[in-house]
Design a protein around this motif. Sequence first.
Motif, PDB file in Angstrom:
ATOM      1  N   ALA A   1      -2.686   8.172  -5.177  1.00 13.58           N
ATOM      2  CA  ALA A   1      -2.661   9.239  -6.216  1.00 13.58           C
ATOM      3  C   ALA A   1      -2.734   8.502  -7.696  1.00 13.58           C
ATOM      4  O   ALA A   1      -2.750   7.294  -7.718  1.00 13.58           O
TER       5      ALA A   1
ATOM      6  N   GLY B   1       4.953   7.183  -7.221  1.00  6.13           N
ATOM      7  CA  GLY B   1       6.315   7.691  -6.786  1.00  6.13           C
ATOM      8  C   GLY B   1       6.193   8.311  -5.366  1.00  6.13           C
ATOM      9  O   GLY B   1       7.226   8.633  -5.035  1.00  6.13           O
TER      10      GLY B   1
ATOM     11  N   LEU C   1       0.774  20.085   2.341  1.00  6.33           N
ATOM     12  CA  LEU C   1       1.629  18.982   1.842  1.00  6.33           C
ATOM     13  C   LEU C   1       0.724  17.718   1.883  1.00  6.33           C
ATOM     14  O   LEU C   1       0.894  16.802   0.908  1.00  6.33           O
TER      15      LEU C   1
ATOM     16  N   TYR D   1      12.681  24.569  -0.516  1.00 12.09           N
ATOM     17  CA  TYR D   1      11.657  24.719   0.489  1.00 12.09           C
ATOM     18  C   TYR D   1      12.194  25.453   1.466  1.00 12.09           C
ATOM     19  O   TYR D   1      13.547  25.167   1.846  1.00 12.09           O
TER      20      TYR D   1
ATOM     21  N   SER E   1      -6.219   4.449  -5.963  1.00  8.83           N
ATOM     22  CA  SER E   1      -6.656   3.282  -5.282  1.00  8.83           C
ATOM     23  C   SER E   1      -6.392   3.525  -3.965  1.00  8.83           C
ATOM     24  O   SER E   1      -5.270   3.133  -3.497  1.00  8.83           O
ATOM     25  N   ARG E   2      -6.983   4.373  -3.137  1.00  9.57           N
ATOM     26  CA  ARG E   2      -6.608   4.600  -1.640  1.00  9.57           C
ATOM     27  C   ARG E   2      -7.048   3.496  -0.701  1.00  9.57           C
ATOM     28  O   ARG E   2      -8.439   3.307  -0.956  1.00  9.57           O
TER      29      ARG E   2
ATOM     30  N   VAL F   1       0.857  -1.268  -0.033  1.00  7.69           N
ATOM     31  CA  VAL F   1      -0.038   0.032  -0.003  1.00  7.69           C
ATOM     32  C   VAL F   1       0.856   1.133  -0.094  1.00  7.69           C
ATOM     33  O   VAL F   1       1.554   1.565   0.941  1.00  7.69           O
ATOM     34  N   GLY F   2       0.880   1.979  -1.139  1.00 11.40           N
ATOM     35  CA  GLY F   2       1.622   3.280  -1.108  1.00 11.40           C
ATOM     36  C   GLY F   2       2.928   2.902  -2.250  1.00 11.40           C
ATOM     37  O   GLY F   2       3.615   2.010  -1.926  1.00 11.40           O
TER      38      GLY F   2
ATOM     39  N   GLU G   1      -1.901   2.481  -4.807  1.00  7.86           N
ATOM     40  CA  GLU G   1      -1.521   3.926  -4.853  1.00  7.86           C
ATOM     41  C   GLU G   1      -2.695   4.941  -4.627  1.00  7.86           C
ATOM     42  O   GLU G   1      -3.511   5.015  -5.637  1.00  7.86           O
TER      43      GLU G   1
ATOM     44  N   ASN H   1       0.202  14.147  -0.597  1.00  3.99           N
ATOM     45  CA  ASN H   1       0.837  12.876   0.149  1.00  3.99           C
ATOM     46  C   ASN H   1       0.419  12.605   1.585  1.00  3.99           C
ATOM     47  O   ASN H   1       1.048  13.356   2.191  1.00  3.99           O
TER      48      ASN H   1
ATOM     49  N   VAL I   1       3.021   3.645   4.708  1.00  2.08           N
ATOM     50  CA  VAL I   1       2.294   4.925   5.305  1.00  2.08           C
ATOM     51  C   VAL I   1       3.046   5.549   6.379  1.00  2.08           C
ATOM     52  O   VAL I   1       3.503   5.167   6.960  1.00  2.08           O
TER      53      VAL I   1
HETATM   54  C1  LIG Z   1       9.450  18.612  -0.655  1.00  2.37           C
HETATM   55  C2  LIG Z   1      10.680  17.409  -0.513  1.00  2.37           C
HETATM   56  C3  LIG Z   1      11.695  17.576  -0.737  1.00  2.37           C
HETATM   57  C4  LIG Z   1      12.674  16.117  -0.355  1.00  2.37           C
HETATM   58  N1  LIG Z   1      14.061  16.152  -0.941  1.00  2.37           N
HETATM   59  C5  LIG Z   1      14.239  14.998  -0.780  1.00  2.37           C
HETATM   60  C6  LIG Z   1      15.733  14.790  -1.495  1.00  2.37           C
HETATM   61  O1  LIG Z   1      16.269  15.647  -2.232  1.00  2.37           O
HETATM   62  N2  LIG Z   1      16.494  13.689  -1.484  1.00  2.37           N
HETATM   63  C7  LIG Z   1      15.803  12.866  -0.580  1.00  2.37           C
HETATM   64  O2  LIG Z   1      16.535  11.701  -0.620  1.00  2.37           O
HETATM   65  N3  LIG Z   1      14.738  12.849  -0.016  1.00  2.37           N
HETATM   66  C8  LIG Z   1      13.900  13.755  -0.039  1.00  2.37           C
HETATM   67  N4  LIG Z   1      12.751  13.869   0.435  1.00  2.37           N
HETATM   68  C9  LIG Z   1      12.307  12.755   1.147  1.00  2.37           C
HETATM   69  C10 LIG Z   1      12.096  11.771   0.328  1.00  2.37           C
HETATM   70  O3  LIG Z   1      10.792  12.018  -0.559  1.00  2.37           O
HETATM   71  C11 LIG Z   1      11.234  10.777   1.397  1.00  2.37           C
HETATM   72  O4  LIG Z   1      11.742  10.468   2.583  1.00  2.37           O
HETATM   73  C12 LIG Z   1      10.740   9.471   0.686  1.00  2.37           C
HETATM   74  O5  LIG Z   1      10.025   9.756  -0.759  1.00  2.37           O
HETATM   75  C13 LIG Z   1       9.865   8.679   1.528  1.00  2.37           C
HETATM   76  O6  LIG Z   1       9.429   7.298   0.779  1.00  2.37           O
HETATM   77  P1  LIG Z   1       8.261   6.396   1.283  1.00  2.37           P
HETATM   78  O7  LIG Z   1       8.253   5.481   0.477  1.00  2.37           O
HETATM   79  O8  LIG Z   1       8.785   5.954   2.806  1.00  2.37           O
HETATM   80  O9  LIG Z   1       7.058   7.481   1.291  1.00  2.37           O
HETATM   81  P2  LIG Z   1       6.565   8.579   0.299  1.00  2.37           P
HETATM   82  O10 LIG Z   1       7.567   8.895  -0.724  1.00  2.37           O
HETATM   83  O11 LIG Z   1       5.936   9.559   1.164  1.00  2.37           O
HETATM   84  O12 LIG Z   1       5.288   7.539  -0.523  1.00  2.37           O
HETATM   85  C14 LIG Z   1       4.176   6.964   0.185  1.00  2.37           C
HETATM   86  C15 LIG Z   1       2.937   6.759  -0.839  1.00  2.37           C
HETATM   87  O13 LIG Z   1       2.095   6.268  -0.100  1.00  2.37           O
HETATM   88  C16 LIG Z   1       0.687   6.605  -0.646  1.00  2.37           C
HETATM   89  N5  LIG Z   1      -0.302   6.235   0.189  1.00  2.37           N
HETATM   90  C17 LIG Z   1      -0.268   6.647   1.515  1.00  2.37           C
HETATM   91  N6  LIG Z   1      -1.397   6.333   2.184  1.00  2.37           N
HETATM   92  C18 LIG Z   1      -2.182   5.411   1.411  1.00  2.37           C
HETATM   93  C19 LIG Z   1      -3.141   4.525   1.362  1.00  2.37           C
HETATM   94  N7  LIG Z   1      -3.753   4.316   2.416  1.00  2.37           N
HETATM   95  N8  LIG Z   1      -3.496   3.882   0.281  1.00  2.37           N
HETATM   96  C20 LIG Z   1      -2.942   4.104  -0.979  1.00  2.37           C
HETATM   97  N9  LIG Z   1      -1.507   4.792  -0.938  1.00  2.37           N
HETATM   98  C21 LIG Z   1      -1.104   5.345   0.181  1.00  2.37           C
HETATM   99  C22 LIG Z   1       0.916   8.142  -0.821  1.00  2.37           C
HETATM  100  O14 LIG Z   1       0.045   8.746  -1.756  1.00  2.37           O
HETATM  101  C23 LIG Z   1       2.507   8.099  -1.462  1.00  2.37           C
HETATM  102  O15 LIG Z   1       2.450   8.178  -2.835  1.00  2.37           O
HETATM  103  C24 LIG Z   1      11.966  15.226   0.157  1.00  2.37           C
HETATM  104  C25 LIG Z   1      10.680  15.290   0.317  1.00  2.37           C
HETATM  105  C26 LIG Z   1       9.691  16.316   0.152  1.00  2.37           C
HETATM  106  C27 LIG Z   1       8.367  16.432   0.450  1.00  2.37           C
END
Ligand SMILES: Cc1cc2nc3c(=O)[nH]c(=O)nc-3n(C[C@H](O)[C@H](O)[C@H](O)COP(=O)(O)OP(=O)(O)OC[C@H]3O[C@@H](n4cnc5c(N)ncnc54)[C@H](O)[C@@H]3O)c2cc1C
Length: 487
Positions: free
Chosen positions: A42, A46, A409, A368, A246-247, A16-17, A40, A413, A264
């Motif tokens: 969205a 990604g 934000l 940012y 697909s949330r 999920v995600g 996902e 996400n 998540v």
């Molecule tokens: C503005 C910004 C700048 C950043 N800059 C950098 C950088 O330059 N370099 C770097 O290394 N990191 C950077 N980061 C941090 C990095 O993007 C995150 O640490 C990383 O994306 C985390 O990955 P993740 O897979 O844990 O979660 P996320 O990338 O947050 O993905 C989670 C996904 O799960 C989905 N989701 C959540 N709940 C549900 C649900 N119930 N059902 C279906 N889908 C769901 C969301 O829609 C999302 O697509 C940045 C983040 C941001 C916001």
Amino acid sequence: MDSSGDSPDVPDAVVVGSGPNGLAAAVLLARAGLAVDLHETAAELGGGARSARLFDADVVHDVCSAVHPMAVASPFFQGFDLAAHGVELCRPEVAYGHPVDERRTGLAYADLDRTCARLGADGERWRRLMGPLVEHTAEIVDLLLGDLRRPPRPSIAALLVPRILALGTGVDEVLFRGPEAPALLAGVAAHPMGPLPSLVGGGTALLLGHLAHAGGWPVPRGGTQVLTDALAADFVAHGGRVHTSSRVTDLREFTKTRAVLLDVSPRGLLELAGPFAPPGYRRALENVRYGPGAAKVDFLVSEPIPWREPELAKAATVHIGGTAAQVRASENTVAGGRRAEEPYVLLAQPMAADPSRGLPHKQPIWAYAHVPNGDPLDATDVVRRRIERFAPGFSDTILASRAIPAAELESYNANYVGGDISGAAVTLRQLLARPVVRWNPHTTPLRGVYLCSSATPPGPGVHGMAGLHAAKTALRREFGLALPAGW
Ligand SMILES: Cc1cc2nc3c(=O)[nH]c(=O)nc-3n(C[C@H](O)[C@H](O)[C@H](O)COP(=O)(O)OP(=O)(O)OC[C@H]3O[C@@H](n4cnc5c(N)ncnc54)[C@H](O)[C@@H]3O)c2cc1C
């Protein structure tokens, strides 16, 4: 996007995600031979690793992450082999720059010798700080991007502990004569957003700081999206099924599925698993703290930023925070829940390394500012002024801009609670017990349910390692399998 392979209707595993951690987990499970569904919320995959043509068809902006030292270093991505999947990482000559004031600028070149030469009298101290870490980069990455449950080897502890203590207590400042080196270190220590000096900030400065001189701080040719596209293509090629828009709102949808991996936030986990979880676990999730927020601003500009210091044009990443003392003061203000008058700004100018992102007269600038959690501030003007101080005339080059306040934000996400881009505050306690105290933090008390997001070790960043650790646990516990060959 919806893709169906030959998988059965009830998959072996669901992810999920689709952030980098969710995708990493999905790739590993699919490559292990399981039938895997990925959901996902969205419309696109990604999470924090997406790009978009925000203003103009010719110009690519990264929506969240932009610069990828962790992807280069990460054992997950090394096993995946980005180059073999057509991803080119463009390394800027200057990994990161940091204007200190109107006259002085810190520059961390990819080349350690060049960095030391530029630092003058402080060069040898920089070499003593970073050189041994560069020599042992594989072990350091293995430890700090590991599951944070293994003690370091004594030789690595001997390298890291005194350095983390020095940077984590602010002693480093007195070790250097000029302001450039402390500012460079403070600028990197500020990445996790939180009070400074701190051991977490010190550890971050050493991890990311030495990577500048090891694998570099690259940007992917074409934008961060290419990382996501490469992972998604590999997942589908191994039979994975993708469900976008697909949330997931109820885990009971998956009662017949043996493993469910959740990319998540702790709050998302509470919403999904809370009703079925033991009260103690629920309370622990409710007590997770979220950190300061990111107030994102993207600019479309008509020319490269007119930095007063010309060498900054060679840096894909620029930290705007002033002296080390000023960085610390503004970070402490924000961590205390108040806006800083002159907040720390992280800026990326990807065309310094990847000219394909735009055109000479239409260029993307990504930035940012650090603000309190949940802040509704439109930071366009604050960020513009911060850049203008070190690049007079910048304002005249702006063709268009777009702001996403920290408070908003989350609607992009759900994992970014109040604009906290780390998935949960990065404090020492919440790194060692991330998100709660549990021997294996990727497990939950619910049978077959795992957490794989940046709210678990090793924490934020595009490295896929939380996905790898969670997939490894799920494969072993639910299927008696090991990670696929190569990992
Ligand atoms: C503005 C910004 C700048 C950043 N800059 C950098 C950088 O330059 N370099 C770097 O290394 N990191 C950077 N980061 C941090 C990095 O993007 C995150 O640490 C990383 O994306 C985390 O990955 P993740 O897979 O844990 O979660 P996320 O990338 O947050 O993905 C989670 C996904 O799960 C989905 N989701 C959540 N709940 C549900 C649900 N119930 N059902 C279906 N889908 C769901 C969301 O829609 C999302 O697509 C940045 C983040 C941001 C916001």
